[in-house]
Design a protein around this motif. Structure first.
Motif, short mmCIF file in Angstrom:
data_model
loop_
_atom_site.label_atom_id
_atom_site.label_comp_id
_atom_site.label_asym_id
_atom_site.label_seq_id
_atom_site.Cartn_x
_atom_site.Cartn_y
_atom_site.Cartn_z
N ILE A 210 17.27 71.95 19.48
CA ILE A 210 15.93 72.55 19.39
C ILE A 210 15.95 74.03 19.78
O ILE A 210 15.36 74.87 19.11
CB ILE A 210 14.93 71.76 20.27
CG1 ILE A 210 14.92 70.28 19.85
CG2 ILE A 210 13.53 72.36 20.16
CD1 ILE A 210 14.08 69.38 20.74
N ARG B 272 9.14 62.76 23.41
CA ARG B 272 9.70 63.07 24.74
C ARG B 272 9.74 64.58 25.00
O ARG B 272 9.51 65.03 26.11
CB ARG B 272 11.13 62.52 24.84
CG ARG B 272 11.17 61.03 24.97
CD ARG B 272 12.58 60.57 25.23
NE ARG B 272 12.72 59.18 24.81
CZ ARG B 272 13.86 58.52 24.82
NH1 ARG B 272 14.96 59.11 25.22
NH2 ARG B 272 13.91 57.28 24.44
N SER C 153 17.61 62.29 19.55
CA SER C 153 18.27 62.62 18.28
C SER C 153 19.25 63.79 18.44
O SER C 153 19.82 64.26 17.46
CB SER C 153 17.23 62.98 17.22
OG SER C 153 16.40 61.88 16.96
N CYS D 60 16.07 65.01 24.15
CA CYS D 60 15.91 64.54 22.76
C CYS D 60 16.94 63.46 22.41
O CYS D 60 18.14 63.71 22.43
CB CYS D 60 16.05 65.72 21.80
SG CYS D 60 15.98 65.21 20.07
N CYS E 75 14.23 64.14 13.53
CA CYS E 75 13.27 63.86 14.60
C CYS E 75 12.64 62.48 14.36
O CYS E 75 12.20 62.19 13.25
CB CYS E 75 12.19 64.94 14.59
SG CYS E 75 10.81 64.58 15.66
N ARG F 24 18.79 66.87 18.84
CA ARG F 24 18.48 68.01 17.99
C ARG F 24 18.69 69.33 18.74
O ARG F 24 18.29 69.45 19.90
CB ARG F 24 17.02 67.91 17.49
CG ARG F 24 16.85 66.74 16.53
CD ARG F 24 15.42 66.54 16.12
NE ARG F 24 14.84 67.68 15.43
CZ ARG F 24 15.12 68.05 14.19
NH1 ARG F 24 16.01 67.36 13.48
NH2 ARG F 24 14.52 69.08 13.64
N CYS G 297 9.39 60.72 18.79
CA CYS G 297 9.24 59.94 20.03
C CYS G 297 8.33 60.65 21.04
O CYS G 297 7.78 60.03 21.93
CB CYS G 297 10.60 59.68 20.66
SG CYS G 297 11.38 61.17 21.30
#
Ligand code: SF4
Ligand code: SF4
Length: 332
Positions: free
Chosen positions: A319, A269, A315, A313, A264, A317, A267
């Motif tokens: 989530i 967002r 990155s 995201c 992470c 991720r 950021c």
């Protein structure tokens, strides 16, 4: 061997008592058809200390790609309104709404025509914004009531039912028809001829795909449900259930690979987009480290897994997957 019986028409079904209508719904085996498959009769039996004053029919598709409810609103609008009247009678309420996103103007028109002259029923056109079809979002948009964290719609005097469920309830109340079939959207870049099919519960997914012209060579994954909240099926020889709203056949270009994710970068967002006002970044970080009680402190169980955070995201991720793991490890 299939055996069928003749259905009997009871045009005066709205004169039945609340208990009789509930019994019809129960014996027809009706569940929430938006995906959750929660028994409808339970949702229609709130405890005495939680009176209901509003019923909302959810005409906002719960996920992108899925159009089964839209199709049903075009083809069976009067029946859906009749189902809403059954819900209102059982719950003893005089206010009923149908919430539809404004990118479906034909459905709004069809439902408005069907609701014309019906006392206490209003069809609302809502801004098209995922996840508008989530219960808590829908309630806020239509009634301006906010369902608090850890609470249920009944805590703000509202019951939400899906379009397909409303149709099934009408068929059960009027004809005594059990829930043996449903509309399933078969779609995605990997399917040859996407469409909405009315199928018997228990039909194999492979049959649906065959009916839609088969899969393209570049198909990578088949999802049961929608692309945001659905799950990949291990085999095409699994059956359609009462909660199967869609089959999404996905190609390489439509899939983000979970193994490519990075740490992470804070950021923010995901926090900006979360419709529940959660901190998905913290939920995913705690879950990744196995600190599930820590995730609970960030209102883990208020997440309804809409997938918006993972979608934005940078990155990449996973989530939602991390949140699901955390939920499976701690009690609410
Ligand atoms: S999936 Fe993400 S965006 Fe959706 S409710 Fe859960 S934390 Fe919020
Ligand atoms: S969007 Fe992704 S990278 Fe940005 S804060 Fe959320 S989890 Fe971290």
């Amino acid at each position: 061997k299939e055996e069928w019986t003749i259905l009997r028409d009871h045009p005066d079904y709205l004169k039945l008592s609340r208990a009789e209508l509930k019994e019809k719904i129960k014996s027809a085996g009706i569940v929430g058809m938006g995906g959750a498959a929660f028994p409808t009769v339970v949702k229609l039996s709130p405890p005495k200390e939680k009176p209901i004053d509003t019923v909302i029919i959810n005409g906002s598709e719960c996920e992108p790609y899925l159009t089964g409810d839209y199709r049903l609103m075009l083809e069976k609008p009067a029946e859906i309104i009749e189902g809403l009247k059954v819900f209102m009678k059982i719950l003893g309420v005089s206010r009923g709404f149908v919430g539809i996103e404004d990118n479906k103007p034909k459905a709004v028109t069809a439902m408005k025509q069907a609701a014309e002259g019906q006392t206490g029923i209003e069809v609302c056109s809502l801004p098209a914004k995922y996840p508008q079809g989530a219960e808590k979002m829908l309630i806020k948009s239509i009634t301006q009531r906010e369902v608090p964290p850890k609470a249920l719609p009944m805590d703000v005097k509202v019951v939400v039912q899906n379009v397909s469920t409303s149709f099934a309830v009408f068929e059960a109340a009027r004809y005594g028809k059990p829930l043996i079939e449903r509309v399933v959207t078969v779609t995605g870049e990997g399917i040859t001829e996407p469409g909405n099919l009315l199928v018997k519960i228990g039909t194999l997914i492979s049959h649906l795909i065959e009916e839609c012209g088969g899969m393209k060579d570049e198909t990578l994954k088949v999802i049961s449900g929608g692309p945001m909240m659905g799950f990949a099926v291990p085999s095409l020889d699994v059956p359609v259930t009462k909660g199967t709203s869609g089959i999404v056949v996905m190609t390489e270009g439509e899939i983000a690979h979970a193994e490519d994710f990075s740490p992470c970068i804070r950021c923010g967002r995901c926090i900006d987009i979360c419709p529940m006002g959660l901190m998905p970044s913290m939920l995913s970080i705690y879950a990744e480290k196995g600190l599930y009680e820590g995730a609970k402190e960030y209102n883990l169980f208020d997440c309804f897994e809409c997938g918006s955070c993972a979608f934005v995201c940078p990155s990449k991720r996973p989530i939602v997957q991390l949140i699901r793991v955390a939920k499976s490890q701690v009690k609410p």
